[in-house]
Design an enzyme around this catalytic site. Structure first.
Site, PDB file in Angstrom:
ATOM      1  N   ARG A 158       0.851  -1.198   0.000  1.00  0.00           N
ATOM      2  CA  ARG A 158       0.000   0.000   0.000  1.00  0.00           C
ATOM      3  C   ARG A 158       0.880   1.240   0.000  1.00  0.00           C
ATOM      4  O   ARG A 158       1.921   1.269   0.651  1.00  0.00           O
ATOM      5  CB  ARG A 158      -0.892   0.038   1.251  1.00  0.00           C
ATOM      6  CG  ARG A 158      -2.152  -0.797   1.177  1.00  0.00           C
ATOM      7  CD  ARG A 158      -3.036  -0.467   2.375  1.00  0.00           C
ATOM      8  NE  ARG A 158      -4.278  -1.205   2.405  1.00  0.00           N
ATOM      9  CZ  ARG A 158      -5.413  -0.822   1.833  1.00  0.00           C
ATOM     10  NH1 ARG A 158      -5.444   0.317   1.146  1.00  0.00           N
ATOM     11  NH2 ARG A 158      -6.511  -1.539   1.942  1.00  0.00           N
ATOM     12  N   TYR A 196      -7.789   4.490  -5.991  1.00  0.00           N
ATOM     13  CA  TYR A 196      -8.860   5.469  -5.794  1.00  0.00           C
ATOM     14  C   TYR A 196      -8.323   6.639  -4.962  1.00  0.00           C
ATOM     15  O   TYR A 196      -7.321   6.509  -4.253  1.00  0.00           O
ATOM     16  CB  TYR A 196     -10.093   4.845  -5.128  1.00  0.00           C
ATOM     17  CG  TYR A 196      -9.841   4.111  -3.834  1.00  0.00           C
ATOM     18  CD1 TYR A 196      -9.770   4.787  -2.616  1.00  0.00           C
ATOM     19  CD2 TYR A 196      -9.695   2.723  -3.816  1.00  0.00           C
ATOM     20  CE1 TYR A 196      -9.551   4.116  -1.431  1.00  0.00           C
ATOM     21  CE2 TYR A 196      -9.473   2.043  -2.630  1.00  0.00           C
ATOM     22  CZ  TYR A 196      -9.405   2.741  -1.444  1.00  0.00           C
ATOM     23  OH  TYR A 196      -9.185   2.067  -0.268  1.00  0.00           O
TER      24      TYR A 196
END
Length: 396
Positions: A158, A196
């Site tokens: 991430r 996103y």
């Protein structure tokens, strides 16, 4: 509330809040603007090897279909607002006292007490255990039937990148899409990249999942970091050049293994109940890990309201499981497979959902997003209280 961390240095990335969970947050007076929430208006699944759109409207018409938008929010921002709502004096109910740096080392379901690492014994009317995928409380509920969470073969990276870093680069500026979530697949389902925005579209959030990452020296701590060049090394094998250009901007990359556990037959025993990952750990493919924990909290908040007699707790917990366990179990199954979910997996999930058919991706989205845990909990409680009134009146 007993919390093992200090809550001083929270880290993490963004999460999506789907309509089934956003209706709960809004009912709790969460203000999206105060957390920098981004309403995701569009979603698509894209073949990351050639950038061809496979499903253009994966979350089409969220607001018109399910009455609420889907949000993306940085988890630290959401935690901050939730903690404020729980602890501030203003608002309904008593403010919550948060006891930090208190790790629970043992549970007593029958006696409704916990022992912390420093030897302190704390007692309550009910223990709500939210101690994660490697829950020790679950053994109190299941005994020798307990099944430990195990490796799934999946790992994830991430990272967050300021939107301006993309907008200032001619190679990537055209790829920025506000209020949009995109899911890029690799050949053979070997990997996926989820992209996103969060923080008012000012930050781009990335989640890179794969079974092909070298995890020989990787643990489950999401705070562990790897060199920023590592995602690009794998992206060169998985994705088209255009997507590699995006991945190249990765920095402060966190890397950890993903573990999971199958559904369990019960979530409570005596005066101890499991919620969140302790009850239903799931992978990230449906974006429902946080949402299902929010549903747990919403259901318990309604079902345990105005309980004045310990004798009522067991019946309320049975109602909680009636509302939440089959749904949570189905979401575990649906979440542990790279989308689009194959029919065999949809069928396995549907076994937990009498009266529901999951014949397509649209069926899955409809079931997941349309569920109103607030209404379901209020209705179930009303039926129970009606029966109690009839019993007390002497008609039964």
């Amino acid at each position: 509330m007993i919390e093992q961390s200090s809550l001083l240095n929270e880290v993490g990335a963004a999460i999506t809040i789907k309509p089934n969970a956003s209706r709960v947050l809004l009912s709790w007076d969460i203000v999206p603007e105060q957390s920098g929430m981004v309403a995701l208006r569009k979603g698509s699944i894209i073949d990351g090897t050639n950038m061809q759109v496979l499903i253009p409207d994966y979350y089409k018409d969220s607001e018109s279909k399910w009455g609420l938008p889907m949000y993306a929010v940085h988890r630290v921002d959401l935690h901050t607002q939730l903690r404020l709502l729980a602890t501030q004096k203003e608002g309904p109910g008593q403010p919550c006292d948060v006891q930090v740096r208190s790790k629970v080392v043992s549970y007593d379901a029958e006696g409704a007490k916990v022992t912390t690492e420093n030897g302190e014994v704390l007692r309550a009317d009910l223990i709500i255990a939210a101690d994660g995928v490697h829950s020790t409380a679950v053994k109190q509920v299941l005994g020798d039937e307990v099944v430990q969470a195990g490796d799934t073969g999946w790992a994830c990276m991430r990272w967050l990148v300021p939107s301006d870093d993309f907008l200032s680069d001619p190679q990537t500026a055209h790829m920025i899409q506000d209020s949009t979530t995109r899911y890029f697949t690799a050949a053979g389902g070997a990997a996926a990249l989820v992209w996103y925005p969060c923080r008012n579209n000012e930050v781009q959030n990335f989640l890179y999942l794969s079974r092909e990452f070298d995890i020989s020296h990787v643990g489950e701590d999401f705070r562990a970091r790897v060199e920023p060049s590592v995602p690009l090394e794998y992206a060169k094998k998985h994705f088209a050049t255009a997507l590699q250009t995006v991945v190249k901007k990765a920095n402060q990359v966190k890397f950890w293994k993903l573990v999971a556990r199958g559904p369990i037959p019960k979530w409570h025993k005596d005066r101890l109940v499991l919620i969140g990952d302790a009850a239903h750990p799931m992978l990230t493919f449906q974006g429902q890990g946080g949402g299902q924990a929010i549903e747990d909290g919403a259901a318990l908040g309604i079902l345990l309201d105005n309980v004045h007699d310990r004798g009522e707790i067991e019946e309320r917990l049975q109602l909680f499981e009636q509302i939440r366990r089959n749904r949570g179990s189905a979401l575990q199954i649906l979440s542990n497979t790279n989308p689009p979910v194959p029919q065999s997996v949809r069928d396995a999930a549907a076994e937990y959902l009498p009266g529901h058919r999951l014949s397509s991706t649209d069926d899955v989205n409809e079931y997941v997003f349309s569920f109103d845990v607030l209404a379901e909990s209020k209705a179930a409680l009303a039926i129970l209280q009606s029966k109690e009134r009839i019993t007390k009146s002497g008609f039964l």
